[in-house]
Design a protein around this motif. Structure first.
Motif, PDB file in Angstrom:
ATOM      1  N   GLU A  59       0.840  -1.207   0.000  1.00  0.00           N
ATOM      2  CA  GLU A  59       0.000   0.000   0.000  1.00  0.00           C
ATOM      3  C   GLU A  59       0.869   1.249   0.000  1.00  0.00           C
ATOM      4  O   GLU A  59       1.765   1.400   0.828  1.00  0.00           O
ATOM      5  CB  GLU A  59      -0.894   0.001   1.241  1.00  0.00           C
ATOM      6  CG  GLU A  59      -1.718   1.246   1.393  1.00  0.00           C
ATOM      7  CD  GLU A  59      -2.486   1.259   2.708  1.00  0.00           C
ATOM      8  OE1 GLU A  59      -2.648   2.358   3.259  1.00  0.00           O
ATOM      9  OE2 GLU A  59      -2.896   0.191   3.183  1.00  0.00           O
ATOM     10  N   SER A  61      -0.355   4.888   0.192  1.00  0.00           N
ATOM     11  CA  SER A  61      -1.389   5.913   0.321  1.00  0.00           C
ATOM     12  C   SER A  61      -0.741   7.290   0.297  1.00  0.00           C
ATOM     13  O   SER A  61       0.278   7.515   0.944  1.00  0.00           O
ATOM     14  CB  SER A  61      -2.145   5.733   1.639  1.00  0.00           C
ATOM     15  OG  SER A  61      -3.096   6.753   1.793  1.00  0.00           O
ATOM     16  N   CYS A  69      -4.190   6.414  -3.769  1.00  0.00           N
ATOM     17  CA  CYS A  69      -3.671   5.298  -2.986  1.00  0.00           C
ATOM     18  C   CYS A  69      -3.359   4.192  -3.981  1.00  0.00           C
ATOM     19  O   CYS A  69      -4.261   3.670  -4.636  1.00  0.00           O
ATOM     20  CB  CYS A  69      -4.657   4.807  -1.938  1.00  0.00           C
ATOM     21  SG  CYS A  69      -3.995   3.412  -0.987  1.00  0.00           S
ATOM     22  N   GLY A 109      -7.036   1.605   1.513  1.00  0.00           N
ATOM     23  CA  GLY A 109      -5.819   2.133   2.106  1.00  0.00           C
ATOM     24  C   GLY A 109      -6.101   3.104   3.243  1.00  0.00           C
ATOM     25  O   GLY A 109      -7.253   3.343   3.615  1.00  0.00           O
ATOM     26  N   TRP A 127     -11.503   9.894   2.863  1.00  0.00           N
ATOM     27  CA  TRP A 127     -10.402   9.884   1.909  1.00  0.00           C
ATOM     28  C   TRP A 127     -10.576  11.062   0.969  1.00  0.00           C
ATOM     29  O   TRP A 127     -11.659  11.275   0.415  1.00  0.00           O
ATOM     30  CB  TRP A 127     -10.418   8.603   1.062  1.00  0.00           C
ATOM     31  CG  TRP A 127     -10.040   7.372   1.802  1.00  0.00           C
ATOM     32  CD1 TRP A 127      -8.816   6.758   1.805  1.00  0.00           C
ATOM     33  CD2 TRP A 127     -10.882   6.566   2.638  1.00  0.00           C
ATOM     34  NE1 TRP A 127      -8.845   5.644   2.593  1.00  0.00           N
ATOM     35  CE2 TRP A 127     -10.116   5.505   3.115  1.00  0.00           C
ATOM     36  CE3 TRP A 127     -12.218   6.655   3.033  1.00  0.00           C
ATOM     37  CZ2 TRP A 127     -10.622   4.530   3.967  1.00  0.00           C
ATOM     38  CZ3 TRP A 127     -12.730   5.682   3.886  1.00  0.00           C
ATOM     39  CH2 TRP A 127     -11.934   4.638   4.333  1.00  0.00           C
TER      40      TRP A 127
END
Length: 161
Positions: A59, A61, A69, A109, A127
């Motif tokens: 991941e 992000s 991400c 993420g 997000w």
């Protein structure tokens, strides 16, 4: 020339600008790029997710400032299998009531923020999905109950102020 670009991108990344992701991601080729190349272009992953088939997903992000991400799936042979920007409508549509917080993290993420609302007995993660260069930034949200399971999701824009 590539070395100069790498130095410039490293400098920009050090001050928190995700501007060089475009160049880093563009140079990574599924089925060809190695673990070393992924690390050289994107750095160390924030999280490494093991997959049932023995592969891992790394991941990357860019939250809270960036609206991306990246999930890089690495094969058992150390070669990049897939590189996806997961903050998109297809991923948002996969968020369902009853999912755990870990399932949502695995899908989207690390969020830009997490807020707990005691009176509502819920926690909301958000997000950044569009920085809003010309208008208000847009966010995708997921609400969790006290049991840590998804209650719902939504979108909103935050006016500049």
């Amino acid at each position: 020339m590539k070395r100069l670009l790498l130095i410039l991108c490293s400098l920009l990344a050090a001050i928190g600008l995700p501007a060089c992701d475009y160049f880093a991601v563009r140079d990574l080729k599924p089925g060809v790029s190695t673990v070393a190349e992924v690390r050289a272009r994107l750095g160390e992953p924030q999280t490494v997710w093991p997959n049932a088939d023995g592969t891992t997903t790394w991941e990357y992000s860019r939250q809270p400032q960036g609206a991306e991400c990246y999930m890089a799936t690495i094969g058992t042979d150390g070669v990049l299998l897939r590189l996806e920007q997961v903050l998109n409508e297809a991923s948002f549509a996969r968020v369902e009531s009853g999912m755990s917080q870990d399932q949502v993290l695995r899908l989207l993420g690390r969020p830009a923020s997490r807020q707990h609302f005691a009176l509502k007995q819920e926690t909301v993660w958000e997000w950044l999905v569009d920085r809003g260069d010309t208008d208000a930034p847009r966010y995708f949200t997921v609400s969790f109950g006290e049991d840590g399971l998804v209650r719902g999701s939504g979108r909103y824009s935050r006016p500049r102020g």
